[in-house]
Structure formats: structure tokens, C-alpha cells
Design an enzyme around this catalytic site. Structure first.
Site, short mmCIF file in Angstrom:
data_model
loop_
_atom_site.label_atom_id
_atom_site.label_comp_id
_atom_site.label_asym_id
_atom_site.label_seq_id
_atom_site.Cartn_x
_atom_site.Cartn_y
_atom_site.Cartn_z
N LYS A 180 0.94 -1.20 -0.19
CA LYS A 180 -0.01 0.04 0.08
C LYS A 180 0.97 1.35 0.09
O LYS A 180 1.63 1.65 1.14
CB LYS A 180 -0.97 0.12 1.04
CG LYS A 180 -1.89 0.98 1.25
CD LYS A 180 -1.77 1.92 2.71
CE LYS A 180 -2.08 3.53 2.69
NZ LYS A 180 -2.11 4.43 1.36
N GLY A 233 7.30 5.82 7.68
CA GLY A 233 6.47 6.83 7.71
C GLY A 233 6.46 7.64 8.98
O GLY A 233 7.77 7.51 9.49
N SER A 234 5.50 8.15 9.54
CA SER A 234 5.60 9.23 10.73
C SER A 234 5.33 8.18 12.09
O SER A 234 5.10 7.33 12.03
CB SER A 234 4.52 10.14 10.67
OG SER A 234 3.25 9.37 10.45
N ASN A 235 5.87 8.98 12.97
CA ASN A 235 5.90 8.36 14.32
C ASN A 235 4.58 7.88 15.04
O ASN A 235 4.12 6.74 15.02
CB ASN A 235 6.49 8.99 15.48
CG ASN A 235 8.08 8.88 15.40
OD1 ASN A 235 8.47 9.12 14.38
ND2 ASN A 235 8.46 8.57 16.53
N VAL A 237 1.72 7.16 13.04
CA VAL A 237 1.15 6.16 12.39
C VAL A 237 1.96 4.82 12.61
O VAL A 237 1.42 3.55 12.94
CB VAL A 237 1.08 6.43 10.76
CG1 VAL A 237 0.64 5.02 10.13
CG2 VAL A 237 0.00 7.47 10.61
N GLY A 238 3.28 4.99 12.63
CA GLY A 238 4.04 3.67 12.91
C GLY A 238 3.81 3.16 14.28
O GLY A 238 3.59 1.92 14.61
N CYS A 289 14.12 11.48 5.44
CA CYS A 289 14.12 10.96 6.98
C CYS A 289 15.37 11.51 7.53
O CYS A 289 15.43 11.67 8.52
CB CYS A 289 13.52 9.83 7.13
SG CYS A 289 14.57 8.51 6.18
N GLN A 336 1.63 19.33 3.46
CA GLN A 336 3.08 19.46 4.02
C GLN A 336 3.53 20.83 3.97
O GLN A 336 4.21 21.44 4.75
CB GLN A 336 3.92 18.72 2.99
CG GLN A 336 5.23 18.25 3.40
CD GLN A 336 5.37 17.48 4.90
OE1 GLN A 336 4.48 16.73 5.06
NE2 GLN A 336 6.21 17.90 5.66
P1 NAP Z 1 2.70 8.93 6.95
O1 NAP Z 1 1.61 9.53 7.05
O2 NAP Z 1 2.83 8.10 8.38
O3 NAP Z 1 2.21 7.88 5.97
C1 NAP Z 1 3.02 6.66 5.63
C2 NAP Z 1 2.11 5.72 5.16
O4 NAP Z 1 1.18 5.13 6.07
C3 NAP Z 1 1.29 5.99 4.15
O5 NAP Z 1 1.22 5.01 2.94
C4 NAP Z 1 -0.05 6.28 4.68
O6 NAP Z 1 -1.28 6.21 3.74
C5 NAP Z 1 -0.06 5.23 5.67
N1 NAP Z 1 -0.95 5.25 6.76
C6 NAP Z 1 -1.61 6.68 7.21
N2 NAP Z 1 -2.53 6.56 8.25
C7 NAP Z 1 -2.37 5.03 8.49
C8 NAP Z 1 -3.14 4.44 9.42
N3 NAP Z 1 -3.88 4.90 10.54
N4 NAP Z 1 -2.51 2.97 9.66
C9 NAP Z 1 -1.88 2.52 8.71
N5 NAP Z 1 -1.24 3.33 7.90
C10 NAP Z 1 -1.38 4.46 7.62
O7 NAP Z 1 4.05 9.70 6.78
P2 NAP Z 1 4.22 10.31 5.35
O8 NAP Z 1 3.90 11.59 5.65
O9 NAP Z 1 3.79 9.55 4.21
O10 NAP Z 1 6.01 10.25 5.25
C11 NAP Z 1 6.61 11.23 6.01
C12 NAP Z 1 7.30 10.39 7.41
O11 NAP Z 1 8.05 9.34 7.06
C13 NAP Z 1 8.31 11.38 7.89
O12 NAP Z 1 8.03 11.39 9.38
C14 NAP Z 1 9.64 10.72 7.66
O13 NAP Z 1 10.73 10.81 8.56
C15 NAP Z 1 9.00 9.29 7.66
N6 NAP Z 1 10.31 8.67 6.85
C16 NAP Z 1 11.15 8.09 7.53
C17 NAP Z 1 12.34 6.85 6.74
C18 NAP Z 1 12.97 5.87 7.72
O14 NAP Z 1 13.24 5.34 7.08
N7 NAP Z 1 13.12 6.20 8.99
C19 NAP Z 1 12.37 7.22 5.43
C20 NAP Z 1 11.30 8.24 4.85
C21 NAP Z 1 10.35 8.67 5.47
P3 NAP Z 1 -2.03 7.78 3.22
O15 NAP Z 1 -0.76 8.25 2.06
O16 NAP Z 1 -3.05 7.19 2.32
O17 NAP Z 1 -1.98 8.31 4.24
#
Ligand code: NAP
Ligand code: MG
Length: 487
Positions: A180, A233-235, A237-238, A289, A336
Site C-alpha cells: 500500500k 512513515g511518521s511516528n 502512524v508507526g 528522513c 506538507q
Molecule cells: P505517514 O503519514 O505516516 O504515511 C506513511 C504511510 O502510512 C502512507 O502509506 C499512509 O497512507 C499510511 N497510513 C496513514 N495512516 C495510517 C494508519 N492509520 N494506519 C496505517 N497506515 C497509515 O508518513 P508520510 O507523511 O507519508 O511520510 C513522512 C514520514 O516518513 C516522516 O515522518 C519521515 O521521517 C518518515 N520517513 C522515515 C524514513 C525512515 O527510513 N526512517 C524514510 C522516509 C520517511 P496515506 O498516504 O494514504 O495516508
């Protein structure tokens, strides 16, 4: 004559077929460089669609597991070759979807190809050890088995490399997958899945379902038939995904945010440090990130460093990432952009001083996009939101340190621990940084962003679930160890 190109609608990929969601609804993927341009429509899927995909992956897993690693690797080599042929088209699509420059998305696609090849080769490498048994007539060894069905949930900031660095090892170690993508960049992933389709993976081995995170992402976390979940992704959601997985006993891996520091020691090569801070903080519009977001400078060189940094920052060209003269594209989405602008406001409210930038860019055509100026704050203190929280935009918080020891304390005073770098020519400073910095990725005399596909990647503290991705480390997550005793 003018031709109208109809905006394409992308379907889900389930059990080897492209099919529309039962919802009959779609989401728009918008170009952040020009919000009037719709890059494509993607399915706004439902739980029913997810169930079909998981079921297909479940049906396919026995046969896929029973293939040799080498045979599974062959499919990845094919996917790599197909992606290589489509590199320009797919990179351009990623630039249109999330805004970073074409040079960056092309580099990222090339990285995706290299990752596919690396894991294709991994299919022929060892999966266990022989361990001497206390019974001299017995043979004891370990081997590795796949988890089964793996759910892959990815963000929009690396729409090519992150899905591939999860999908490729999952597949080569014998798992079937349901992926996804972030809704922002689902068209780019659909194109990558087309490459996988053309490579001829058996039906059900690779599945993609697009749709809201709260439905499809959460559905993956909760699904009884998904044995492992890999998330970036974000903290916020993670953590929810981790809790859902833990509740039902599924394996999970979370890679999350960062607040990555660069320390500049008084003995550093200042020009090198300035260049690395600019690249680390502002490439990809600060949306890596591993991006640099705090710069901690020793007091003796603070003013000189600051002056050089501001001057170089003001030379940055902003615009559409498809224009080769542009260095920095827009923020990836309107939300964003608004997050970045609200942090800038908060920084000012809390008493930080703006040295440069700080505004949305609205000149001419740029008004149609989500552009923000590269921004530097001075007089920052450790308690400020702009120093503690991940902004995910082109914003630097400058902090002054009394010594390298003091700088290290400041650097560690956040909840995150993804990457960190130091600029120094002093071996003692270098060693204390390597030993005492709390981060999963330590870089010396190099920018904070930068990952090599053959090395483990992941964070400490709140940046990760303490697992690692990429390189050989991927094997730890995507397989289970079986210990075998034969007499
Ligand atoms: P996000 O909002 O957490 O979304 C990540 C993924 O999770 C998307 O596919 C999103 O779908 C999905 N999602 C949203 N809500 C969810 C839920 N309740 N349950 C399960 N999945 C859900 O993060 P983002 O804004 O896309 O990405 C930015 C973040 O990623 C930043 O915090 C960044 O630091 C982090 N990041 C970390 C790394 C690393 O390796 N440490 C690398 C890159 C990015 P939708 O798009 O449909 O909302
Ligand atoms: Mg977009």
C-alpha cells in the site's frame, strides 16, 4: 493541432490482474509544482479490495516459498532490467507526483534498480550456519524460512527506493506481498508494479492496493492473514501499526522520523561543512528522513559559518523539478507546505530569529505550486518546537555550542536518533562522536543524508522499532530462523 491527453486512472493489482476497487471511487494525485495538474487517479479502495489481495497472496505463498532462492532472484533481475528501460519515464512521474528534482528522482530510480539486482543475487547466498552439536553423531544447523504474507506500507518521500527496498528482500526470501503506497505517490508505485508484472511474477505473489491509510494501512496492520508488516512513515502512524501488530502477534518493522543534527567543530573544513549542510537540509526540499534539521556549531567559528551558510542558501534556485536549472522543488503537498509554514511561525513566536527564507514563494507561476523558501533560524534554544520536532521541510535550526562535548549533549537531546554527522579534523572529537552519538547512522565529514543499499539502515530511540533494513539486515526481518537437529 492540440491533443488532449486524458488523465489516466490506475487500478489495483491483485492476483496478477489490474482491477478497479469495489468502491467506484478514486483519489487524485496532484503535481505539487502546479496544483492544477492531475498526474493520475488511483483507486480509493475498501477493506473488500484488501481482503482479495491478502487472499491472493495467501494462496500464492506455498508455491513461491518452494521455489529456490535463485529462481526467485531471476524475477528480480528481470524487474531490474524492465525498470532500467523505463527509468526516465518513471523518474519524471515521481517528480510530477512529489516535486523533487528530476536529477534526484532519476538517481532514486537508479538506486531502485541496484537494490533489485542486489537482492536478486541474495537469492543465492547462505541462509544458515552449521553449529557443532554436543552429540558427535548429529548434524545441527540453522536455515531460514519466509514469514508468509508481508504487508508493505510506504511514504511519499522516496516513492521508488523505499517500496523497492522492502519488496525486493521480502520476495527473494520467499514471502508474498501486499503493498500500500502513500496516496500522494501511488501512480509512481503503480508504474513500478507494472515492471514487476512484466517480469512475470506468478499471480498473487505481488499485489498492490491503493487507498486511505486509515482503511488500507490500518487494515494491513489488523489483518489476521498478514504475517509481517514493514512500515516507513511518521511516528504517530508507526506506533499504531506496531500496537496493532503486537496485539495479534505479527512481526513488524517501523522506520520513522528524525531530527538529524550536524555538528560543526571549530577545527572543521568550513566550506565542506557548509556544502554538506546545504545538501543535507535542502535537497528534496528537506523531506528526507535523514535530512539535516539542526546545525550545532562551536562558538569560535559560529559567526563565520553562519555568514557562509546564509550566503550559499540565498543562491538556491527554486522551481519545477523538471526544469534542469532548478536546484530545489516544492514541498510535496499542500498539507506538507502548511506544516512547514506553521513551524516557521512557531519558531518566530518562540523567539528564534529568521536569518533567511521563511515565506511561501508566490512569484509568477510558482504561485500555483507549494513552494517555500529555504529557511534558517538563529538564536534557537533546545526547548523550541523547531529544535525538537520533525518539520520535514527546508528549515535549519542553528544552535551555538561551547565545545564539541556540549554540542554532543545538545545533539542527543531529542527523542529521535536516525542519522547524525560531524565535521571535524580532530581524531578525539571524531571518536567521541562515533561512541556517544545516539543515532543509527553516523557520518563523519559527510552530510547527514546518505544511505548505501548494501549496509544496514535504521534508527535508534523513537526513530525506529530498532530493526534494520537493507543490506543483509533485511534477512533478519523477512525470515524466521529454524534450528535443525539431524541424527
Ligand atoms: P505517514 O503519514 O505516516 O504515511 C506513511 C504511510 O502510512 C502512507 O502509506 C499512509 O497512507 C499510511 N497510513 C496513514 N495512516 C495510517 C494508519 N492509520 N494506519 C496505517 N497506515 C497509515 O508518513 P508520510 O507523511 O507519508 O511520510 C513522512 C514520514 O516518513 C516522516 O515522518 C519521515 O521521517 C518518515 N520517513 C522515515 C524514513 C525512515 O527510513 N526512517 C524514510 C522516509 C520517511 P496515506 O498516504 O494514504 O495516508
Ligand atoms: Mg502529489
Amino acid at each position: 493541432m492540440t491533443t488532449t491527453v486524458q488523465t489516466k486512472t490506475y487500478l489495483n493489482y491483485i492476483n496478477g490482474e489490474w482491477i478497479a476497487s469495489a468502491s467506484n471511487e478514486v483519489d487524485k494525485s496532484i503535481n505539487p509544482a502546479n496544483s492544477q495538474e492531475i498526474v493520475g487517479y488511483v483507486q480509493k479502495s475498501t477493506e473488500d479490495d484488501l481482503n482479495r489481495a491478502v487472499n491472493a497472496a495467501k494462496q500464492a505463498k506455498e508455491n513461491w516459498r518452494k521455489l529456490s532462492g535463485a529462481a526467485r532472484g531471476e524475477y528480480l533481475y528481470k524487474a531490474a532490467a524492465i525498470l532500467e528501460k523505463r527509468i526516465d519515464e518513471i523518474a519524471e512521474c515521481a517528480t510530477r507526483e512529489m516535486g523533487k528534482t528530476f536529477a534526484e528522482t532519476k538517481g532514486e530510480t537508479a538506486r531502485g534498480i541496484a537494490i533489485l539486482k542486489y537482492y536478486a543475487g541474495e537469492g543465492m547466498r547462505k541462509v544458515g550456519d552449521v553449529i557443532p552439536s554436543t552429540d558427535s553423531s548429529a548434524l545441527m544447523f540453522t536455515t531460514r524460512v519466509p514469514l508468509g504474507v508481508v504487508g508493505v506500507i510506504t511514504p511519499w518521500n522516496f516513492p521508488i527506493a523505499i517500496p523497492i527496498w522492502k519488496m525486493a528482500p521480502a520476495l527473494v526470501y520467499g514471502n508474498t506481498i501486499v503493498v500500500k503506497p502513500a496516496t500522494e505517490t501511488a501512480v509512481t508505485l503503480a508504474k513500478i508494479i507494472e515492471c514487476f508484472e512484466e517480469a512475470g511474477f506468478p499471480a498473487g505473489v505481488v499485489n498492490m492496493v491503493t487507498g486511505p491509510g486509515s482503511v488500507i494501512g490500518q487494515g494491513i496492520a489488523d489483518h489476521e492473514d498478514i504475517n509481517g508488516i514493514t512500515f516507513t512513515g511518521s511516528n504517530g502512524v508507526g506506533k499504531r501499526i506496531g500496537q496493532a501488530a503486537l496485539k495479534r502477534g505479527a512481526k513488524y518493522q517501523l522506520e520513522m522520523g528524525g531530527k538529524n543534527p550536524v555538528i560543526v567543530a571549530a577545527d572543521a573544513d568550513l566550506d565542506l561543512a557548509v556544502e554538506a549542510v546545504i545538501a543535507g537540509a535542502f535537497r528534496s526540499t528537506g523531506q528526507k528522513c535523514t535530512a539535516t534539521s539542526r546545525v550545532i556549531v562551536e562558538q569560535g567559528i559560529y559567526e563565520e559559518f553562519k555568514e557562509k551558510l546564509v550566503q550559499k542558501t540565498q543562491e538556491i534556485t527554486i522551481g519545477n523539478g523538471l526544469d534542469s536549472t532548478v536546484w530545489m522543488g516544492p514541498s510535496a503537498s499542500e498539507s506538507q507546505l502548511n506544516t512547514v509554514l506553521s513551524y516557521i511561525e512557531k519558531g518566530l513566536e518562540e523567539g528564534a530569529e529568521l536569518l533567511t527564507g521563511g515565506k511561501r514563494v508566490v512569484e509568477g507561476e510558482l504561485a500555483n505550486g507549494f513552494y517555500v523558501e529555504p529557511t534558517i533560524f538563529d538564536h534557537c534554544t533546545e526547548d523550541m518546537a523547531i529544535v525538537q520536532e520533525e518539520i520535514f521541510g527546508p528549515v535549519i535550526a542553528l544552535l551555538k555550542a561551547e565545545s564539541v562535548e556540549d554540542a554532543l549533549k545538545i545533539a542527543n537531546n531529542v527523542q529521535y536518533g536516525l542519522s547524525a554527522s560531524i565535521f571535524t579534523t580532530n581524531i578525539q572529537h571524531l571518536l567521541s562522536f562515533v561512541n556517544d552519538m545516539e543515532a543509527g547512522l553516523i557520518r563523519v565529514n559527510a552530510e547527514s543524508a546518505g544511505v548505501e543499499l548494501q549496509a544496514p539502515f535504521g534508527g535508534m530511540k523513537n526513530s525506529s522499532s530498532h530493526s534494520r533494513e537493507q543490506g543483509e539486515a533485511a534477512k533478519e526481518f523477512f525470515t524466521s530462523i529454524k534450528t535443525v537437529f539431524v541424527k
